[in-house]
Design a protein around this motif. Structure first.
Motif, PDB file in Angstrom:
ATOM      1  N   GLY A  99      68.679  32.085 -23.454  1.00  0.00           N
ATOM      2  CA  GLY A  99      69.955  31.636 -22.883  1.00  0.00           C
ATOM      3  C   GLY A  99      69.981  30.155 -22.536  1.00  0.00           C
ATOM      4  N   PRO A 100      69.030  29.674 -21.726  1.00  0.00           N
ATOM      5  CA  PRO A 100      69.005  28.242 -21.394  1.00  0.00           C
ATOM      6  C   PRO A 100      68.870  27.343 -22.608  1.00  0.00           C
ATOM      7  CG  PRO A 100      67.663  29.471 -19.845  1.00  0.00           C
ATOM      8  CD  PRO A 100      68.062  30.443 -20.918  1.00  0.00           C
ATOM      9  N   LEU A 101      68.075  27.754 -23.610  1.00  0.00           N
ATOM     10  CA  LEU A 101      67.921  26.925 -24.810  1.00  0.00           C
ATOM     11  C   LEU A 101      69.243  26.818 -25.568  1.00  0.00           C
ATOM     12  CD1 LEU A 101      64.432  28.093 -26.142  1.00  0.00           C
ATOM     13  CD2 LEU A 101      65.016  25.857 -25.184  1.00  0.00           C
ATOM     14  N   LYS A 102      69.973  27.918 -25.656  1.00  0.00           N
ATOM     15  CA  LYS A 102      71.273  27.883 -26.323  1.00  0.00           C
ATOM     16  C   LYS A 102      72.213  26.882 -25.641  1.00  0.00           C
ATOM     17  CE  LYS A 102      71.718  32.556 -28.245  1.00  0.00           C
ATOM     18  NZ  LYS A 102      72.487  32.189 -29.444  1.00  0.00           N
ATOM     19  N   ILE A 103      72.215  26.900 -24.326  1.00  0.00           N
ATOM     20  CA  ILE A 103      73.082  25.983 -23.581  1.00  0.00           C
ATOM     21  C   ILE A 103      72.631  24.538 -23.760  1.00  0.00           C
ATOM     22  CG2 ILE A 103      73.837  25.320 -21.258  1.00  0.00           C
ATOM     23  CD1 ILE A 103      73.622  28.314 -20.522  1.00  0.00           C
ATOM     24  N   TRP A 104      71.333  24.318 -23.693  1.00  0.00           N
ATOM     25  CA  TRP A 104      70.806  22.955 -23.750  1.00  0.00           C
ATOM     26  C   TRP A 104      71.044  22.309 -25.113  1.00  0.00           C
ATOM     27  CZ3 TRP A 104      65.385  21.053 -25.033  1.00  0.00           C
ATOM     28  CH2 TRP A 104      65.269  19.693 -24.732  1.00  0.00           C
ATOM     29  N   PHE A 105      70.777  23.060 -26.202  1.00  0.00           N
ATOM     30  CA  PHE A 105      70.902  22.474 -27.538  1.00  0.00           C
ATOM     31  C   PHE A 105      72.355  22.293 -27.968  1.00  0.00           C
ATOM     32  CE2 PHE A 105      66.487  24.190 -28.058  1.00  0.00           C
ATOM     33  CZ  PHE A 105      65.872  22.955 -28.160  1.00  0.00           C
ATOM     34  N   ASP A 106      73.275  23.027 -27.365  1.00  0.00           N
ATOM     35  CA  ASP A 106      74.704  22.746 -27.516  1.00  0.00           C
ATOM     36  C   ASP A 106      75.124  22.614 -28.978  1.00  0.00           C
ATOM     37  OD1 ASP A 106      77.255  22.299 -26.581  1.00  0.00           O
ATOM     38  OD2 ASP A 106      76.972  20.139 -26.329  1.00  0.00           O
TER      39      ASP A 106
ATOM     40  N   ALA B  49      77.299  24.107 -32.174  1.00  0.00           N
ATOM     41  CA  ALA B  49      78.426  24.964 -32.528  1.00  0.00           C
ATOM     42  C   ALA B  49      78.037  25.915 -33.653  1.00  0.00           C
ATOM     43  CB  ALA B  49      79.614  24.115 -32.946  1.00  0.00           C
ATOM     44  N   ALA B  50      78.752  27.024 -33.749  1.00  0.00           N
ATOM     45  CA  ALA B  50      78.533  27.990 -34.818  1.00  0.00           C
ATOM     46  C   ALA B  50      79.182  27.486 -36.109  1.00  0.00           C
ATOM     47  CB  ALA B  50      79.113  29.338 -34.426  1.00  0.00           C
ATOM     48  N   PRO B  51      78.802  28.053 -37.261  1.00  0.00           N
ATOM     49  CA  PRO B  51      79.360  27.595 -38.545  1.00  0.00           C
ATOM     50  C   PRO B  51      80.880  27.631 -38.620  1.00  0.00           C
ATOM     51  CG  PRO B  51      77.437  28.944 -38.928  1.00  0.00           C
ATOM     52  CD  PRO B  51      77.720  29.030 -37.460  1.00  0.00           C
ATOM     53  N   HIS B  52      81.530  28.549 -37.924  1.00  0.00           N
ATOM     54  CA  HIS B  52      82.989  28.665 -38.017  1.00  0.00           C
ATOM     55  C   HIS B  52      83.733  27.808 -36.995  1.00  0.00           C
ATOM     56  CE1 HIS B  52      82.519  32.778 -40.208  1.00  0.00           C
ATOM     57  NE2 HIS B  52      82.496  31.769 -41.046  1.00  0.00           N
ATOM     58  N   PHE B  53      83.012  26.970 -36.280  1.00  0.00           N
ATOM     59  CA  PHE B  53      83.661  26.044 -35.349  1.00  0.00           C
ATOM     60  C   PHE B  53      84.520  25.058 -36.147  1.00  0.00           C
ATOM     61  CE2 PHE B  53      83.464  22.001 -32.881  1.00  0.00           C
ATOM     62  CZ  PHE B  53      84.198  22.432 -31.780  1.00  0.00           C
ATOM     63  N   LYS B  54      85.733  24.794 -35.677  1.00  0.00           N
ATOM     64  CA  LYS B  54      86.681  23.974 -36.433  1.00  0.00           C
ATOM     65  C   LYS B  54      86.622  22.490 -36.081  1.00  0.00           C
ATOM     66  CE  LYS B  54      88.258  27.627 -38.434  1.00  0.00           C
ATOM     67  NZ  LYS B  54      87.866  27.910 -39.841  1.00  0.00           N
TER      68      LYS B  54
ATOM     69  N   SER C 216      79.377  26.858 -28.279  1.00  0.00           N
ATOM     70  CA  SER C 216      78.282  25.912 -28.533  1.00  0.00           C
ATOM     71  C   SER C 216      76.930  26.509 -28.160  1.00  0.00           C
ATOM     72  CB  SER C 216      78.507  24.637 -27.722  1.00  0.00           C
ATOM     73  OG  SER C 216      78.479  24.929 -26.339  1.00  0.00           O
ATOM     74  N   MET C 217      76.732  27.758 -28.545  1.00  0.00           N
ATOM     75  CA  MET C 217      75.484  28.443 -28.196  1.00  0.00           C
ATOM     76  C   MET C 217      74.854  29.076 -29.428  1.00  0.00           C
ATOM     77  SD  MET C 217      76.687  30.172 -24.585  1.00  0.00           S
ATOM     78  CE  MET C 217      75.058  30.809 -24.221  1.00  0.00           C
ATOM     79  N   SER C 218      74.801  28.311 -30.507  1.00  0.00           N
ATOM     80  CA  SER C 218      74.348  28.859 -31.776  1.00  0.00           C
ATOM     81  C   SER C 218      72.842  28.771 -31.982  1.00  0.00           C
ATOM     82  CB  SER C 218      75.057  28.140 -32.930  1.00  0.00           C
ATOM     83  OG  SER C 218      74.811  28.782 -34.155  1.00  0.00           O
ATOM     84  N   TYR C 219      72.203  27.777 -31.364  1.00  0.00           N
ATOM     85  CA  TYR C 219      70.776  27.528 -31.624  1.00  0.00           C
ATOM     86  C   TYR C 219      69.950  27.778 -30.373  1.00  0.00           C
ATOM     87  CZ  TYR C 219      66.579  25.074 -33.231  1.00  0.00           C
ATOM     88  OH  TYR C 219      65.295  24.751 -33.609  1.00  0.00           O
ATOM     89  N   PRO C 220      68.939  28.645 -30.477  1.00  0.00           N
ATOM     90  CA  PRO C 220      68.515  29.494 -31.594  1.00  0.00           C
ATOM     91  C   PRO C 220      69.283  30.819 -31.605  1.00  0.00           C
ATOM     92  CG  PRO C 220      66.996  29.745 -29.788  1.00  0.00           C
ATOM     93  CD  PRO C 220      68.008  28.719 -29.335  1.00  0.00           C
ATOM     94  N   SER C 221      69.115  31.594 -32.664  1.00  0.00           N
ATOM     95  CA  SER C 221      69.808  32.871 -32.770  1.00  0.00           C
ATOM     96  C   SER C 221      69.192  33.891 -31.819  1.00  0.00           C
ATOM     97  CB  SER C 221      69.726  33.401 -34.207  1.00  0.00           C
ATOM     98  OG  SER C 221      70.153  34.746 -34.258  1.00  0.00           O
ATOM     99  N   GLY C 222      69.983  34.321 -30.841  1.00  0.00           N
ATOM    100  CA  GLY C 222      69.511  35.347 -29.919  1.00  0.00           C
ATOM    101  C   GLY C 222      69.383  36.704 -30.590  1.00  0.00           C
ATOM    102  N   HIS C 223      70.245  37.001 -31.573  1.00  0.00           N
ATOM    103  CA  HIS C 223      70.169  38.282 -32.273  1.00  0.00           C
ATOM    104  C   HIS C 223      68.816  38.461 -32.956  1.00  0.00           C
ATOM    105  CE1 HIS C 223      74.394  38.922 -31.550  1.00  0.00           C
ATOM    106  NE2 HIS C 223      74.419  40.004 -32.308  1.00  0.00           N
TER     107      HIS C 223
END
Length: 223
Positions: free
Chosen positions: A94-101, A103-108, A127-134
């Motif tokens: 969670g924190p890494l996703k927030i920090w790296f900020d 966007a996902a591929p479909h961000f316009k 803006s929480m695409s990196y890294p993939s939590g899934h």
């Protein structure tokens, strides 16, 4: 140790992305899958992608197994294992996703592929695409689930079942997450690397808590 190698590779990948490397690969893969995704295939992959859904699938499954294992063992050890996994994810992915900020591929917006996106619209869940939590979920949580299942069985699960549980979900989630463009391909790679680190840590936690190692009794030799 494998987790040290995985962590170093994650750091190298992150530095490369932050310096603009591999971004063209991310864009090419995302653009290709967007033009090669028939509708029936899309919905099939959406269903399989739930194998890596932490809040809606993996956490409830782990809670149920934890409850049964706690009752069977008459011990709080399963609860401690579940709690360790939950806290470890909460403090890392969670924190890494927030920090790296990112966007996902479909961000316009602009510069959708870069880390530390300056676009003011690229905030929160956008803006929480990196890294993939899934992908990380599919590696680490299925490791916990395997430990809990073995705690409920008289004998550890067969090798093929164990390998299927540990390999197939991460592989399926990696492919579906990337193919559906929920994440850039490097997000999925990063999730895989971090998931390897987390699952190794949790395996050590399981040993410290006294869960038996996954060793099966050898079959008797025929005379």
């Amino acid at each position: 140790m494998p987790e040290i190698v995985s962590l170093l590779l994650f750091i190298v990948l992150t530095i490369a992305l932050a310096n603009g490397h591999l971004l063209s690969l991310d864009l090419r893969v995302a653009d290709w899958v967007d033009t090669h995704r028939p509708a029936p295939f899309y919905w099939t992959l959406r269903v399989f992608n739930y194998l890596g859904q932490g809040g809606q699938v993996l956490t409830p499954v782990a809670i149920v197994l934890t409850a049964f294992a706690t009752w069977r063992l008459r011990s709080v050890r399963p609860v401690l294992l579940f709690g360790s996994a939950y806290v470890l994810f909460y403090l890392t992915i969670g924190p890494l996703k927030i920090w790296f900020d990112r966007a996902a591929p479909h961000f316009k917006g602009a510069n959708r592929e870069i880390l530390f996106n300056p676009d003011p619209l690229a905030t929160g869940s956008l803006s929480m695409s990196y890294p993939s939590g899934h992908v990380a979920n599919a590696l680490a949580w299925y490791g916990v689930i395997a430990v809990l299942i073995n705690a409920l069985l008289a004998q550890p699960m067969p090798d093929r079942a164990y390998l299927a549980l540990r390999i197939l979900p991460p592989a399926i989630v990696f492919v579906t997450t990337t193919y559906l463009a929920f994440h850039w391909i490097t997000d999925s790679v990063a999730g895989l690397l971090l998931g390897l680190v987390l699952t190794r840590i949790l395996a050590r936690v399981a040993v410290l808590l006294g869960f038996r190692p996954r060793i099966r009794t050898a079959a008797p030799v025929s005379p």
